[in-house]
Design a protein around this motif. Structure first.
Motif, PDB file in Angstrom:
ATOM      1  N   GLU A 148      44.640  47.727  44.235  1.00  0.00           N
ATOM      2  CA  GLU A 148      43.944  46.595  44.677  1.00  0.00           C
ATOM      3  C   GLU A 148      44.192  46.085  46.317  1.00  0.00           C
ATOM      4  O   GLU A 148      43.112  45.646  46.945  1.00  0.00           O
ATOM      5  CB  GLU A 148      44.310  45.342  43.841  1.00  0.00           C
ATOM      6  CG  GLU A 148      43.478  44.054  44.081  1.00  0.00           C
ATOM      7  CD  GLU A 148      43.856  42.936  43.352  1.00  0.00           C
ATOM      8  OE1 GLU A 148      43.172  42.020  43.335  1.00  0.00           O
ATOM      9  OE2 GLU A 148      44.634  43.200  42.237  1.00  0.00           O
ATOM     10  N   ALA A 149      45.226  46.520  46.803  1.00  0.00           N
ATOM     11  CA  ALA A 149      45.695  46.188  48.285  1.00  0.00           C
ATOM     12  C   ALA A 149      44.899  47.237  49.171  1.00  0.00           C
ATOM     13  O   ALA A 149      44.501  46.519  50.345  1.00  0.00           O
ATOM     14  CB  ALA A 149      47.087  46.185  48.371  1.00  0.00           C
ATOM     15  N   ALA A 150      44.571  48.226  48.733  1.00  0.00           N
ATOM     16  CA  ALA A 150      43.586  49.355  49.499  1.00  0.00           C
ATOM     17  C   ALA A 150      42.237  49.048  49.195  1.00  0.00           C
ATOM     18  O   ALA A 150      41.491  49.489  50.039  1.00  0.00           O
ATOM     19  CB  ALA A 150      44.174  50.720  49.045  1.00  0.00           C
ATOM     20  N   ASP A 151      41.986  48.829  47.823  1.00  0.00           N
ATOM     21  CA  ASP A 151      40.457  48.607  47.458  1.00  0.00           C
ATOM     22  C   ASP A 151      40.333  47.402  46.759  1.00  0.00           C
ATOM     23  O   ASP A 151      40.380  47.215  45.676  1.00  0.00           O
ATOM     24  CB  ASP A 151      39.962  49.759  46.596  1.00  0.00           C
ATOM     25  CG  ASP A 151      40.161  51.145  46.952  1.00  0.00           C
ATOM     26  OD1 ASP A 151      39.613  51.251  48.501  1.00  0.00           O
ATOM     27  OD2 ASP A 151      40.644  51.791  46.530  1.00  0.00           O
ATOM     28  N   PRO A 152      40.262  46.174  47.571  1.00  0.00           N
ATOM     29  CA  PRO A 152      40.232  45.052  46.813  1.00  0.00           C
ATOM     30  C   PRO A 152      39.003  44.478  45.888  1.00  0.00           C
ATOM     31  O   PRO A 152      39.270  43.766  44.939  1.00  0.00           O
ATOM     32  CB  PRO A 152      40.034  43.926  48.009  1.00  0.00           C
ATOM     33  CG  PRO A 152      40.387  44.576  49.181  1.00  0.00           C
ATOM     34  CD  PRO A 152      40.305  45.813  48.874  1.00  0.00           C
ATOM     35  N   GLU A 153      37.664  45.175  46.309  1.00  0.00           N
ATOM     36  CA  GLU A 153      36.602  44.973  45.392  1.00  0.00           C
ATOM     37  C   GLU A 153      36.811  45.568  44.060  1.00  0.00           C
ATOM     38  O   GLU A 153      35.902  45.148  43.070  1.00  0.00           O
ATOM     39  CB  GLU A 153      35.375  45.528  46.178  1.00  0.00           C
ATOM     40  CG  GLU A 153      34.922  44.879  47.268  1.00  0.00           C
ATOM     41  CD  GLU A 153      35.824  45.714  48.628  1.00  0.00           C
ATOM     42  OE1 GLU A 153      35.909  47.015  48.480  1.00  0.00           O
ATOM     43  OE2 GLU A 153      36.136  45.064  49.444  1.00  0.00           O
ATOM     44  N   ASP A 154      37.598  46.628  43.704  1.00  0.00           N
ATOM     45  CA  ASP A 154      37.872  47.159  42.514  1.00  0.00           C
ATOM     46  C   ASP A 154      38.558  46.552  41.631  1.00  0.00           C
ATOM     47  O   ASP A 154      38.432  46.953  40.359  1.00  0.00           O
ATOM     48  CB  ASP A 154      38.424  48.756  42.808  1.00  0.00           C
ATOM     49  CG  ASP A 154      37.339  49.520  43.695  1.00  0.00           C
ATOM     50  OD1 ASP A 154      36.152  49.345  43.502  1.00  0.00           O
ATOM     51  OD2 ASP A 154      37.786  50.766  44.147  1.00  0.00           O
ATOM     52  N   GLY A 155      39.500  45.732  41.924  1.00  0.00           N
ATOM     53  CA  GLY A 155      40.411  44.868  41.080  1.00  0.00           C
ATOM     54  C   GLY A 155      41.546  45.829  40.654  1.00  0.00           C
ATOM     55  O   GLY A 155      41.893  46.624  41.054  1.00  0.00           O
ATOM     56  N   ASP A 156      42.231  45.280  39.515  1.00  0.00           N
ATOM     57  CA  ASP A 156      43.571  46.171  38.874  1.00  0.00           C
ATOM     58  C   ASP A 156      43.325  47.559  38.865  1.00  0.00           C
ATOM     59  O   ASP A 156      42.492  48.142  38.335  1.00  0.00           O
ATOM     60  CB  ASP A 156      43.861  45.346  37.765  1.00  0.00           C
ATOM     61  CG  ASP A 156      44.570  44.240  37.805  1.00  0.00           C
ATOM     62  OD1 ASP A 156      44.796  43.744  38.843  1.00  0.00           O
ATOM     63  OD2 ASP A 156      44.876  43.520  36.630  1.00  0.00           O
ATOM     64  N   HIS A 157      44.576  48.137  39.495  1.00  0.00           N
ATOM     65  CA  HIS A 157      44.633  49.626  39.236  1.00  0.00           C
ATOM     66  C   HIS A 157      45.661  49.909  38.702  1.00  0.00           C
ATOM     67  O   HIS A 157      46.603  49.285  38.730  1.00  0.00           O
ATOM     68  CB  HIS A 157      44.758  50.258  40.703  1.00  0.00           C
ATOM     69  CG  HIS A 157      43.382  50.264  41.505  1.00  0.00           C
ATOM     70  ND1 HIS A 157      42.895  49.204  42.252  1.00  0.00           N
ATOM     71  CD2 HIS A 157      42.924  51.361  42.107  1.00  0.00           C
ATOM     72  CE1 HIS A 157      41.820  49.736  42.815  1.00  0.00           C
ATOM     73  NE2 HIS A 157      41.696  50.893  42.920  1.00  0.00           N
ATOM     74  N   MET A 158      45.669  51.011  37.760  1.00  0.00           N
ATOM     75  CA  MET A 158      46.847  51.251  36.765  1.00  0.00           C
ATOM     76  C   MET A 158      47.402  52.667  37.560  1.00  0.00           C
ATOM     77  O   MET A 158      46.961  53.539  37.683  1.00  0.00           O
ATOM     78  CB  MET A 158      46.604  51.591  35.446  1.00  0.00           C
ATOM     79  CG  MET A 158      47.713  52.184  34.596  1.00  0.00           C
ATOM     80  SD  MET A 158      47.872  51.841  32.941  1.00  0.00           S
ATOM     81  CE  MET A 158      46.905  50.472  32.583  1.00  0.00           C
TER      82      MET A 158
END
Length: 166
Positions: A148-158
């Motif tokens: 999310e810090a690198a791609d804020p539009e995408d939301g939560d990353h696992m």
């Protein structure tokens, strides 16, 4: 190679047993004692399945899902030594890993990861967001924004995999 060696030993034992039975019965009908194959007494072979040791216990105690790895990326206590990989997540305290050997891999499920502090290894992380898989190269000995810090539009990353190379 070991299987062939065991088969040769078993064949030799069988030949001796057959010769002994024939010799024993020819010498007055006395039966030879039962001879067991050496192969029957050999323990089974260990097969590495690469499952993370004590993964159930780690999940229960720390809430971290560690799946499979080659043993070169190991869960560690943060602050226990220098040179650890540090993973930051919004869903838990930081999680640290010790890296050994020339290369390593570890698969896991760690939600809401947004930063990773690299060590002296070349490190890549694989993350998923929805059905999409994303890869991030981690800067050596520095913090790298991921998820999310690198791609804020995408939301939560696992976080699903860490790979390292020396």
């Amino acid at each position: 190679m070991k299987i062939a060696k065991h088969l040769l030993v078993a064949a030799g034992v069988l030949a001796v047993a057959v010769a002994g039975i024939e010799f024993g019965t020819a010498q007055g009908g006395v039966e030879s004692p039962r001879v067991e194959s050496v192969v029957d007494g050999v323990p089974g072979y260990a097969v590495e399945d690469f499952n993370y040791p004590q993964a159930d216990k780690i999940l229960e105690e720390r809430g971290i899902v560690l799946k499979r790895g080659d043993g070169h990326i190991i869960l560690a206590d943060c602050g226990s030594q220098e040179g650890l990989l540090v993973v930051w997540s919004r869903s838990r305290e930081s999680v640290c890993f010790r890296v050994t050997g020339d290369s390593g891999f570890l698969t896991m499920e760690m939600p809401a990861v947004y930063a990773v502090r690299g060590n002296s290894y070349e490190t890549d992380v694989t993350m998923t967001v929805g059905e999409e898989e994303k890869h991030f190269e981690i800067t050596k000995n520095a913090w790298t924004n991921v998820g999310e810090a690198a791609d804020p539009e995408d939301g939560d990353h696992m976080l699903v995999e860490i790979t390292t190379n020396k």
